[in-house]
Design a protein around this motif. Structure first.
Motif, short mmCIF file in Angstrom:
data_model
loop_
_atom_site.label_atom_id
_atom_site.label_comp_id
_atom_site.label_asym_id
_atom_site.label_seq_id
_atom_site.Cartn_x
_atom_site.Cartn_y
_atom_site.Cartn_z
N ALA A 78 33.08 45.19 31.49
CA ALA A 78 32.38 46.43 31.86
C ALA A 78 33.33 47.43 32.51
O ALA A 78 33.30 48.63 32.21
CB ALA A 78 31.22 46.11 32.80
N VAL A 79 34.19 46.96 33.40
CA VAL A 79 35.14 47.85 34.08
C VAL A 79 36.12 48.46 33.09
O VAL A 79 36.43 49.66 33.16
CB VAL A 79 35.89 47.09 35.20
CG1 VAL A 79 37.10 47.87 35.68
CG2 VAL A 79 34.95 46.80 36.36
N ARG A 80 36.60 47.67 32.15
CA ARG A 80 37.56 48.18 31.17
C ARG A 80 36.95 49.26 30.27
O ARG A 80 37.65 50.09 29.71
CB ARG A 80 38.11 47.04 30.31
CG ARG A 80 38.90 46.02 31.13
CD ARG A 80 39.42 44.88 30.28
NE ARG A 80 40.57 45.31 29.49
CZ ARG A 80 40.70 45.13 28.18
NH1 ARG A 80 39.71 44.57 27.50
NH2 ARG A 80 41.78 45.54 27.56
N LYS A 81 35.62 49.25 30.15
CA LYS A 81 34.94 50.25 29.31
C LYS A 81 34.39 51.42 30.11
O LYS A 81 33.90 52.40 29.52
CB LYS A 81 33.80 49.57 28.55
CG LYS A 81 34.26 48.54 27.54
CD LYS A 81 33.08 47.79 26.94
CE LYS A 81 33.54 46.72 25.95
NZ LYS A 81 32.41 45.90 25.44
N THR A 82 34.43 51.33 31.45
CA THR A 82 33.83 52.40 32.27
C THR A 82 34.84 52.93 33.29
O THR A 82 35.58 53.88 33.00
CB THR A 82 32.56 51.90 32.97
OG1 THR A 82 32.86 50.74 33.77
CG2 THR A 82 31.48 51.54 31.95
#
Length: 292
Positions: free
Chosen positions: A171-175
């Protein structure tokens, strides 16, 4: 939200990022001040470097947090089993309720304990399974963007815990980088950060092939512990030092034997990449006895 703070948040027009920031501040005030003497616990997530949260980013992070806490709830309920997929039962037992979203933050609350249900844990005092799982997620993640020891400890955690962290990594890598703040009903706030750089590093490590897992016993002095980050430090009699991950079920044993000689039962795991490179071992504490 309710009362005065809700009205102020509702009346903030949001025509600029400054007004969005004001709305976020009002929402934060609601979670902090408008809950009365019998305040409820909550989990706050801030999207660092953002003034607003796009709908897709909100969805990705919300889903990741719910999936991760459901997996952690599973192993809290039954430490003997692992799970790599979230099923409806695990999700229902560790439900999160989205309470507010404003500016760059999302606030989650938790369902009330059902004394007749599976999520009621008498030994947890005032915390439900949802709260325990959310607290555990925040404890496992790094305390800051420079907390490399916590990154190493994640690799030593059991399979389900690594899988739960991987949900947040994706999630962090995409946001964006995320800051987590867990405010319990009683006691101090627990916080953590998962930056994009940390998520990239964990992504690479969590994709590696793990081999040569074995259980070893090491005698030495229990040198220290970071209870909030689930990390132990051991000075073996043979010299050097060993550090790694531990589960919450061992915290009382750790506290009772701190700075004493012990025999530690460790799960040692060597990591081999797809290219054949082998790294230093990672450890997870699975047992502890005084050795005099």
């Amino acid at each position: 939200m309710s009362g005065l703070f809700f009205g102020a948040a509702h009346d903030t027009p949001g025509a600029s990022w400054l007004e969005d920031l004001a709305a976020a501040s009002v929402a934060a005030a609601e979670t902090k001040f408008a809950r009365g003497a019998g305040k409820d616990s909550f989990l706050r997530i801030d999207f660092l470097g953002k003034h607003q949260i796009e709908a897709h980013a909100s969805y990705l992070v919300t889903k990741a947090v719910q999936d991760a806490t459901a997996k952690l709830g599973h192993v809290i309920r039954d430490p003997r089993t692992e799970t790599l997929r979230v099923n409806a039962g695990d999700r229902d037992k560790a439900r999160l309720i989205q309470r507010a979203q404003a500016g760059n933050m999302i606030v989650f609350s938790f369902p009330e304990a059902d004394v007749n249900g599976d999520d009621y844990l008498p030994d947890s005092r005032v915390e439900t399974l949802s709260e325990l799982a959310a607290r555990e997620l925040v404890n496992i993640l790094p305390s800051s963007a420079e907390d490399d020891a916590s990154l190493d400890a994640v690799l030593g955690q059991r399979q389900t815990v690594r899988n739960a962290v991987n949900d947040m990594v994706d999630a962090v890598r995409k946001t964006s980088s995320l800051e987590f703040s867990f405010f319990p009903t009683f006691g101090e706030m627990v916080g953590s950060i998962l930056s994009v750089d940390q998520a990239d590093a964990l992504h690479n490590s969590l994709q590696e092939i793990r081999t040569d897992r074995r259980t070893v016993s090491i005698s030495g002095r229990l040198d220290g512990v970071r209870t909030k980050r689930r990390i132990f430090y051991l000075e073996p009699d043979s010299g050097g030092d060993v550090q790694g991950a531990l589960g919450p079920e061992l915290l009382e044993d750790i506290r009772a034997n701190l700075d004493k000689r012990v025999t530690a039962v460790l799960e040692e795991e060597l990591v081999q990449t797809r290219a054949g490179r082998r790294s230093r071992p990672v450890y997870r504490l699975v047992g502890l006895t005084p050795s005099g």
